[in-house]
Design a protein around this motif. Structure first.
Motif, PDB file in Angstrom:
ATOM      1  N   GLY A  31      32.002  32.315  44.394  1.00 39.92           N
ATOM      2  CA  GLY A  31      30.811  31.456  45.205  1.00 39.92           C
ATOM      3  C   GLY A  31      29.832  30.771  43.757  1.00 39.92           C
ATOM      4  O   GLY A  31      30.047  30.177  43.169  1.00 39.92           O
ATOM      5  N   PHE A  32      28.969  30.154  44.162  1.00 38.94           N
ATOM      6  CA  PHE A  32      27.817  29.671  43.580  1.00 38.94           C
ATOM      7  C   PHE A  32      26.561  30.586  43.308  1.00 38.94           C
ATOM      8  O   PHE A  32      25.940  30.640  44.679  1.00 38.94           O
ATOM      9  N   GLY A  33      26.336  31.039  41.949  1.00 40.01           N
ATOM     10  CA  GLY A  33      24.888  31.065  41.835  1.00 40.01           C
ATOM     11  C   GLY A  33      24.900  32.337  42.112  1.00 40.01           C
ATOM     12  O   GLY A  33      22.833  32.725  42.517  1.00 40.01           O
ATOM     13  N   ILE A  78       9.694  23.556  35.157  1.00 32.03           N
ATOM     14  CA  ILE A  78      10.947  22.829  35.509  1.00 32.03           C
ATOM     15  C   ILE A  78      12.239  23.228  35.295  1.00 32.03           C
ATOM     16  O   ILE A  78      11.948  24.878  34.962  1.00 32.03           O
ATOM     17  N   PHE A  79      13.355  22.976  35.322  1.00 32.31           N
ATOM     18  CA  PHE A  79      15.046  23.309  35.286  1.00 32.31           C
ATOM     19  C   PHE A  79      16.045  22.204  34.655  1.00 32.31           C
ATOM     20  O   PHE A  79      15.648  21.352  35.498  1.00 32.31           O
ATOM     21  N   GLU A  80      16.797  22.491  34.511  1.00 31.88           N
ATOM     22  CA  GLU A  80      18.033  21.998  34.370  1.00 31.88           C
ATOM     23  C   GLU A  80      18.921  22.717  35.346  1.00 31.88           C
ATOM     24  O   GLU A  80      19.175  23.841  35.284  1.00 31.88           O
ATOM     25  N   GLY A  81      20.385  22.510  34.669  1.00 35.21           N
ATOM     26  CA  GLY A  81      21.854  21.932  35.568  1.00 35.21           C
ATOM     27  C   GLY A  81      22.618  21.841  34.850  1.00 35.21           C
ATOM     28  O   GLY A  81      22.939  20.793  35.280  1.00 35.21           O
ATOM     29  N   LEU A  82      23.786  22.831  33.857  1.00 32.05           N
ATOM     30  CA  LEU A  82      24.670  22.758  33.065  1.00 32.05           C
ATOM     31  C   LEU A  82      25.699  23.403  33.264  1.00 32.05           C
ATOM     32  O   LEU A  82      25.666  24.662  33.442  1.00 32.05           O
ATOM     33  N   LEU A 144      30.716  28.106  34.081  1.00 33.07           N
ATOM     34  CA  LEU A 144      29.723  29.526  33.549  1.00 33.07           C
ATOM     35  C   LEU A 144      28.732  27.862  34.258  1.00 33.07           C
ATOM     36  O   LEU A 144      29.032  27.397  33.501  1.00 33.07           O
ATOM     37  N   TYR A 145      27.739  28.465  35.227  1.00 35.76           N
ATOM     38  CA  TYR A 145      26.717  27.250  34.738  1.00 35.76           C
ATOM     39  C   TYR A 145      24.939  27.908  34.656  1.00 35.76           C
ATOM     40  O   TYR A 145      24.810  29.199  34.665  1.00 35.76           O
ATOM     41  N   LEU A 146      25.409  26.886  33.438  1.00 36.84           N
ATOM     42  CA  LEU A 146      23.811  26.927  32.428  1.00 36.84           C
ATOM     43  C   LEU A 146      22.469  26.525  32.773  1.00 36.84           C
ATOM     44  O   LEU A 146      22.171  25.549  33.921  1.00 36.84           O
ATOM     45  N   ARG A 147      21.366  27.706  33.548  1.00 41.46           N
ATOM     46  CA  ARG A 147      19.878  27.384  34.017  1.00 41.46           C
ATOM     47  C   ARG A 147      19.085  27.345  33.223  1.00 41.46           C
ATOM     48  O   ARG A 147      18.824  28.824  32.862  1.00 41.46           O
ATOM     49  N   PRO A 148      18.933  26.969  32.617  1.00 43.45           N
ATOM     50  CA  PRO A 148      17.531  27.354  31.511  1.00 43.45           C
ATOM     51  C   PRO A 148      16.288  26.565  32.202  1.00 43.45           C
ATOM     52  O   PRO A 148      16.629  25.202  33.534  1.00 43.45           O
ATOM     53  N   ALA A 176      33.595  26.740  43.430  1.00 41.28           N
ATOM     54  CA  ALA A 176      32.604  25.042  44.376  1.00 41.28           C
ATOM     55  C   ALA A 176      31.734  25.263  44.659  1.00 41.28           C
ATOM     56  O   ALA A 176      31.191  26.467  45.176  1.00 41.28           O
ATOM     57  N   TYR A 177      30.433  24.681  45.004  1.00 44.81           N
ATOM     58  CA  TYR A 177      29.236  24.375  45.096  1.00 44.81           C
ATOM     59  C   TYR A 177      29.371  24.682  46.740  1.00 44.81           C
ATOM     60  O   TYR A 177      28.339  25.017  47.745  1.00 44.81           O
ATOM     61  N   PHE A 178      30.179  23.703  47.948  1.00 43.29           N
ATOM     62  CA  PHE A 178      30.440  23.914  48.432  1.00 43.29           C
ATOM     63  C   PHE A 178      31.473  25.022  49.151  1.00 43.29           C
ATOM     64  O   PHE A 178      33.092  24.841  48.737  1.00 43.29           O
ATOM     65  N   ALA A 204      11.522  14.006  38.001  1.00 46.57           N
ATOM     66  CA  ALA A 204      11.646  15.102  37.516  1.00 46.57           C
ATOM     67  C   ALA A 204      12.504  16.169  38.254  1.00 46.57           C
ATOM     68  O   ALA A 204      12.898  16.308  39.282  1.00 46.57           O
ATOM     69  N   LYS A 205      12.543  17.521  37.319  1.00 41.77           N
ATOM     70  CA  LYS A 205      13.844  18.741  37.571  1.00 41.77           C
ATOM     71  C   LYS A 205      12.842  19.578  37.961  1.00 41.77           C
ATOM     72  O   LYS A 205      12.790  19.976  36.815  1.00 41.77           O
ATOM     73  N   THR A 206      11.479  19.978  38.681  1.00 40.53           N
ATOM     74  CA  THR A 206      11.168  20.933  39.467  1.00 40.53           C
ATOM     75  C   THR A 206      11.089  21.137  40.252  1.00 40.53           C
ATOM     76  O   THR A 206      10.937  20.872  41.536  1.00 40.53           O
ATOM     77  N   ASN A 209       9.724  19.504  44.163  1.00 44.76           N
ATOM     78  CA  ASN A 209      11.148  19.380  45.226  1.00 44.76           C
ATOM     79  C   ASN A 209      11.696  19.844  45.830  1.00 44.76           C
ATOM     80  O   ASN A 209      12.217  19.161  46.807  1.00 44.76           O
ATOM     81  N   TYR A 210      12.018  20.416  45.539  1.00 48.07           N
ATOM     82  CA  TYR A 210      13.625  21.736  45.505  1.00 48.07           C
ATOM     83  C   TYR A 210      12.641  22.300  47.389  1.00 48.07           C
ATOM     84  O   TYR A 210      13.295  22.431  48.643  1.00 48.07           O
ATOM     85  N   ALA A 211      11.665  23.450  46.626  1.00 45.53           N
ATOM     86  CA  ALA A 211      10.511  23.661  47.884  1.00 45.53           C
ATOM     87  C   ALA A 211      11.057  22.515  49.363  1.00 45.53           C
ATOM     88  O   ALA A 211      10.913  23.599  50.356  1.00 45.53           O
ATOM     89  N   GLY A 243      19.608  16.739  48.446  1.00 42.72           N
ATOM     90  CA  GLY A 243      18.851  17.436  48.188  1.00 42.72           C
ATOM     91  C   GLY A 243      18.823  18.315  47.206  1.00 42.72           C
ATOM     92  O   GLY A 243      18.482  18.560  45.852  1.00 42.72           O
ATOM     93  N   GLY A 244      20.506  17.415  46.098  1.00 41.55           N
ATOM     94  CA  GLY A 244      20.949  17.987  44.922  1.00 41.55           C
ATOM     95  C   GLY A 244      22.176  17.042  44.480  1.00 41.55           C
ATOM     96  O   GLY A 244      22.912  17.534  43.799  1.00 41.55           O
ATOM     97  N   MET A 245      21.606  16.070  45.308  1.00 43.51           N
ATOM     98  CA  MET A 245      22.932  15.394  44.244  1.00 43.51           C
ATOM     99  C   MET A 245      22.929  13.864  44.348  1.00 43.51           C
ATOM    100  O   MET A 245      22.146  13.283  45.596  1.00 43.51           O
ATOM    101  N   CYS A 310      27.403  13.176  43.810  1.00 41.09           N
ATOM    102  CA  CYS A 310      27.577  13.490  42.769  1.00 41.09           C
ATOM    103  C   CYS A 310      27.004  14.606  42.369  1.00 41.09           C
ATOM    104  O   CYS A 310      25.455  13.941  42.054  1.00 41.09           O
ATOM    105  N   GLY A 311      27.080  15.658  41.587  1.00 41.27           N
ATOM    106  CA  GLY A 311      26.097  16.334  40.803  1.00 41.27           C
ATOM    107  C   GLY A 311      26.753  17.588  40.359  1.00 41.27           C
ATOM    108  O   GLY A 311      27.869  17.325  40.485  1.00 41.27           O
ATOM    109  N   THR A 312      26.091  18.032  39.278  1.00 40.25           N
ATOM    110  CA  THR A 312      26.446  19.571  38.193  1.00 40.25           C
ATOM    111  C   THR A 312      27.526  20.068  39.169  1.00 40.25           C
ATOM    112  O   THR A 312      28.904  20.767  39.386  1.00 40.25           O
ATOM    113  N   ALA A 313      26.137  20.741  40.303  1.00 42.74           N
ATOM    114  CA  ALA A 313      26.881  21.447  40.598  1.00 42.74           C
ATOM    115  C   ALA A 313      28.147  21.230  41.487  1.00 42.74           C
ATOM    116  O   ALA A 313      29.624  22.205  42.315  1.00 42.74           O
ATOM    117  N   ALA A 314      28.155  20.107  42.256  1.00 44.71           N
ATOM    118  CA  ALA A 314      28.783  19.800  43.955  1.00 44.71           C
ATOM    119  C   ALA A 314      30.109  18.372  42.701  1.00 44.71           C
ATOM    120  O   ALA A 314      31.205  18.683  43.714  1.00 44.71           O
TER     121      ALA A 314
HETATM  122  C1  COI Z   1      23.070  21.398  39.855  1.00 47.43           C
HETATM  123  O1  COI Z   1      23.951  20.568  40.061  1.00 47.43           O
HETATM  124  O2  COI Z   1      22.543  21.055  38.778  1.00 47.43           O
HETATM  125  C2  COI Z   1      21.820  21.438  40.900  1.00 47.43           C
HETATM  126  O3  COI Z   1      20.589  21.556  40.167  1.00 47.43           O
HETATM  127  C3  COI Z   1      21.728  21.067  42.189  1.00 47.43           C
HETATM  128  C4  COI Z   1      21.906  22.336  42.742  1.00 47.43           C
HETATM  129  C5  COI Z   1      21.992  23.935  42.415  1.00 47.43           C
HETATM  130  C6  COI Z   1      19.760  22.368  42.965  1.00 47.43           C
END
Ligand code: COI
Ligand code: PLP
Length: 365
Positions: A31-33, A78-82, A144-148, A176-178, A204-206, A209-211, A243-245, A310-314
């Motif tokens: 799944g995701f995360g 702050i965070f990132e996703g790759l 492998l989803y990296l979350r710094p 897959a994210y979805f 900013a990826k803070t 914004n997601y809250a 929200g994330g794309m 589009c986005g890293t997760a999706a």
């Molecule tokens: C990403 O695509 O890396 C994201 O941060 C989207 C989501 C998981 C918030």
């Protein structure tokens, strides 16, 4: 960019990594995360000690925080996703990680936080991948989803930038994210809420914004949708992003529109890559405002043939239907269109090393 101090990473042995068979079960359909690897990287920052220090790679574990830690009160975070991908020769590869390092520092500046030298950002990933690479899911589309991330750890209650921070890198094996994989998603138009206003923190990826996106996202889900599309905060008219794309609109003349980077949306690395790929194929890509009413009338008239998120997760996900308080329209046939499918294949191919990488986007680890 801040000067890069050479930091040695201390390796802290893991007393009890997850046994192989348990790990294999956990990553069979991750799944995701929700599944996490054995280790994490932590760096500390202290203004009084000259900046970043005490880099370590150790067991993934809970973080002790003083109850007055600034992040818990004023959300300095702050965070990132790759993602890391496995190539056919067994090696691991990252996709444009220097862009994530750069955006991390742009987010840091907006949130009055210290920058992290790009080399340390990348080195943290190398360190973690060296010990946790066996967590890579085997299933197609796995990575492998990296979350710094970085947060203010100093204990004080005054409102000012903290003087102490932690940078942490964790990793989650993902599919897959979805739930539907690359199937078209249904989008909810939020008319009650906005995500970001001019001068705010939208670029900013803070965490905040997601809250702020959670209530409108819940509304979307209550209305049978997968994601929310946000409109601009001033006129409530211009399409911003999900929200994330980020979003792209494909017209019947082959031209493509994507909302411009005016400071209220996240400058997506996938967005930038798709603009590049589309232009390389000779398509006219315009970064210009596109309104919700135009989206509806173009979809209805057939001038608009595809919309993709589009986005890293999706990755690249088709948008099939758009629903709001007073609208409900379908895009094209309601399923993935030609350009969306082609773009997804090209991008995924580059990331996974099965298609040429002319712009040197892939970094082998
Ligand atoms: C990403 O695509 O890396 C994201 O941060 C989207 C989501 C998981 C918030
Ligand atoms: N927009 C938002 C709000 C996001 O959270 C993300 C994900 O990171 C994106 C867009 C896409 O950015 P990227 O392509 O760099 O993952």
């Amino acid at each position: 960019m801040a000067d890069a101090p050479a930091l040695d990473f201390q390796a802290i042995p893991h007393p009890a990594p997850v046994p192989g068979e348990t790990r294999r079960q956990a990553i069979a359909d991750p799944g995701f995360g929700t599944v996490f690897t054995d280790h994490m990287v932590v760096l500390d920052y202290d203004e009084a000690k000259g900046g970043w220090h005490s880099a370590r790679l150790g067991p993934r574990e809970a973080i002790a925080l003083d109850p007055a830690a600034a992040v818990l009160h004023y959300a300095q975070e702050i965070f990132e996703g790759l993602k890391a991908y496995r190539h056919d020769d067994g090696s691991l590869a990252l996709f444009r990680p220097e862009q994530n390092a750069r955006r991390f520092n742009a987010s840091a500046r907006r949130m009055a936080m210290p920058e992290l030298p790009e080399e340390l950002f990348i080195e943290s990933i190398r360190q973690l991948m060296a010990v946790d690479r066996d967590w890579m899911p085997d299933a197609e589309g796995g990575s492998l989803y990296l979350r710094p991330f970085m947060f203010a750890s100093e204990a004080f209650l005054g409102v000012r930038p903290a003087k102490q921070y932690k940078f942490v890198l964790i990793c989650s094996p993902v599919g897959a994210y979805f739930k539907g994989g690359a199937k078209a998603v249904k989008i909810w138009v939020s008319s009650d809420y906005v995500r970001a206003a001019p001068g705010g923190t939208g670029a900013a990826k803070t965490g905040g914004n997601y809250a702020a996106s959670l209530v409108p996202q819940a509304q979307g889900i209550a209305n049978g949708c997968d994601q929310v599309v946000f409109l601009d905060a001033v006129e409530k008219k211009w399409i911003e992003e999900l929200g994330g794309m980020n979003l792209f609109f494909v017209m019947d003349d082959g031209s493509v529109v994507t909302p411009p980077l005016t400071g209220t949306i996240l400058p997506g690395i996938t967005r930038d890559s798709l603009i590049h790929l589309l232009r390389e194929e000779g398509l006219d890509v315009r970064e210009e405002p596109y309104s919700i009413d135009q989206w509806e009338s173009d979809a209805t008239s057939g001038r608009l043939v595809e919309t993709l998120a589009c986005g890293t997760a999706a990755v690249v996900t088709p948008v099939g239907r758009v629903v709001g308080e007073d609208r409900d329209f379908t895009i094209g046939s309601g399923s993935a269109g030609q350009i969306t499918t082609k773009l997804r294949e090209r991008l995924v191919g580059i990331q996974r090393g099965t298609v040429a990488d002319p712009a040197d986007w892939v970094m082998r680890l």
